[in-house]
Design a protein around this motif. Structure first.
Motif, short mmCIF file in Angstrom:
data_model
loop_
_atom_site.label_atom_id
_atom_site.label_comp_id
_atom_site.label_asym_id
_atom_site.label_seq_id
_atom_site.Cartn_x
_atom_site.Cartn_y
_atom_site.Cartn_z
N VAL A 84 0.88 -1.16 0.00
CA VAL A 84 0.00 0.00 0.00
C VAL A 84 0.91 1.21 0.00
CG1 VAL A 84 -1.79 1.30 1.20
CG2 VAL A 84 -1.84 -1.21 1.22
N VAL A 85 0.81 2.01 -1.06
CA VAL A 85 1.62 3.22 -1.23
C VAL A 85 0.66 4.40 -1.34
CG1 VAL A 85 3.31 4.41 -2.67
CG2 VAL A 85 3.46 1.92 -2.39
N ASP A 86 0.73 5.31 -0.40
CA ASP A 86 -0.15 6.49 -0.40
C ASP A 86 -1.61 6.09 -0.60
OD1 ASP A 86 2.21 7.93 -0.11
OD2 ASP A 86 2.31 8.49 -2.22
N ALA A 87 -2.04 5.06 0.13
CA ALA A 87 -3.42 4.54 0.13
C ALA A 87 -3.79 3.79 -1.15
CB ALA A 87 -4.44 5.64 0.42
N VAL A 88 -2.84 3.53 -2.04
CA VAL A 88 -3.10 2.81 -3.29
C VAL A 88 -2.50 1.41 -3.17
CG1 VAL A 88 -2.64 2.74 -5.78
CG2 VAL A 88 -3.10 4.93 -4.66
N GLU A 89 -3.30 0.39 -3.52
CA GLU A 89 -2.79 -0.98 -3.50
C GLU A 89 -1.92 -1.21 -4.73
OE1 GLU A 89 -4.47 -5.45 -3.85
OE2 GLU A 89 -5.46 -4.19 -2.35
N VAL A 90 -0.74 -1.76 -4.49
CA VAL A 90 0.23 -2.03 -5.55
C VAL A 90 0.60 -3.50 -5.46
CG1 VAL A 90 2.50 -1.46 -6.50
CG2 VAL A 90 1.13 0.34 -5.39
N ASP A 91 0.26 -4.26 -6.50
CA ASP A 91 0.60 -5.68 -6.55
C ASP A 91 1.85 -5.85 -7.40
OD1 ASP A 91 -1.69 -6.17 -5.08
OD2 ASP A 91 -2.87 -6.80 -6.81
N VAL A 92 2.87 -6.48 -6.80
CA VAL A 92 4.13 -6.73 -7.49
C VAL A 92 4.17 -8.22 -7.82
CG1 VAL A 92 6.63 -6.80 -7.18
CG2 VAL A 92 5.32 -4.82 -6.39
N ILE A 93 4.37 -8.51 -9.10
CA ILE A 93 4.29 -9.89 -9.58
C ILE A 93 5.58 -10.25 -10.30
CG2 ILE A 93 2.95 -11.49 -11.00
CD1 ILE A 93 0.65 -9.25 -10.77
#
Length: 159
Positions: A84-93
């Motif tokens: 979670v970066v600045d309230a944004v979900e970030v999925d790293v694949i």
């Protein structure tokens, strides 16, 4: 959450990844958004080349928090990290792999799969192909997404 906030986070990540020379691309709904197939997206799906996964993780740990991982038996992905970066979900694949009909399909990001770039406020956002993601969505059983892509491809070929 406004799309602008998600794009600000993507720009921030793209800037850091550029400086670190990370091979990456956006996928899933973010890709469809940039190709003007869907009007929005929920989270940032970032495919990372396996050689760069640790660098990407280190950068994202400096920007946000790592959520606890959840197992999904439809995937045999080597690395799946949720930030979670600045309230944004970030999925790293990293080492993306989809199991379909008992077969494990290796969908790991390869440099030659980066088909184009879109500019986002001075930063280059690498994109995989729509056709590739149509196949991925088929293997995932996401028929609605397959149909949306097919309609967009048909529309574009008719123009």
């Amino acid at each position: 959450m406004p799309i602008e906030q998600k794009l600000r986070v993507l720009k921030k990540i793209a800037s850091a990844f550029e400086r670190a020379h990370i091979t990456w691309a956006v996928g899933a709904s973010v890709l469809l958004y940039f190709k003007e197939i869907v009007p929005s997206f929920n989270d940032l799906d970032l495919l990372i080349h396996m050689k760069d996964i640790e660098k990407a993780k280190k950068i994202l740990l400096q920007m946000g928090i790592l959520k606890p991982s959840q197992e999904n038996t439809n995937f045999k992905t080597k690395v799946f990290l949720e930030f979670v970066v600045d309230a944004v979900e970030v999925d790293v694949i990293g080492g993306f792999a989809i199991v379909h009909d008992g077969i494990c399909h290796d969908c790991s990001l390869l440099e030659e799969q980066i088909m184009e770039y879109v500019e986002l406020q001075g930063h280059q956002i690498p994109l995989q192909s729509i056709e590739l993601w149509k196949q991925y969505y088929y293997w995932m059983g996401r028929e609605k997404k397959v149909n949306i892509i097919e309609e967009a491809l048909h529309r574009n070929s008719a123009e």
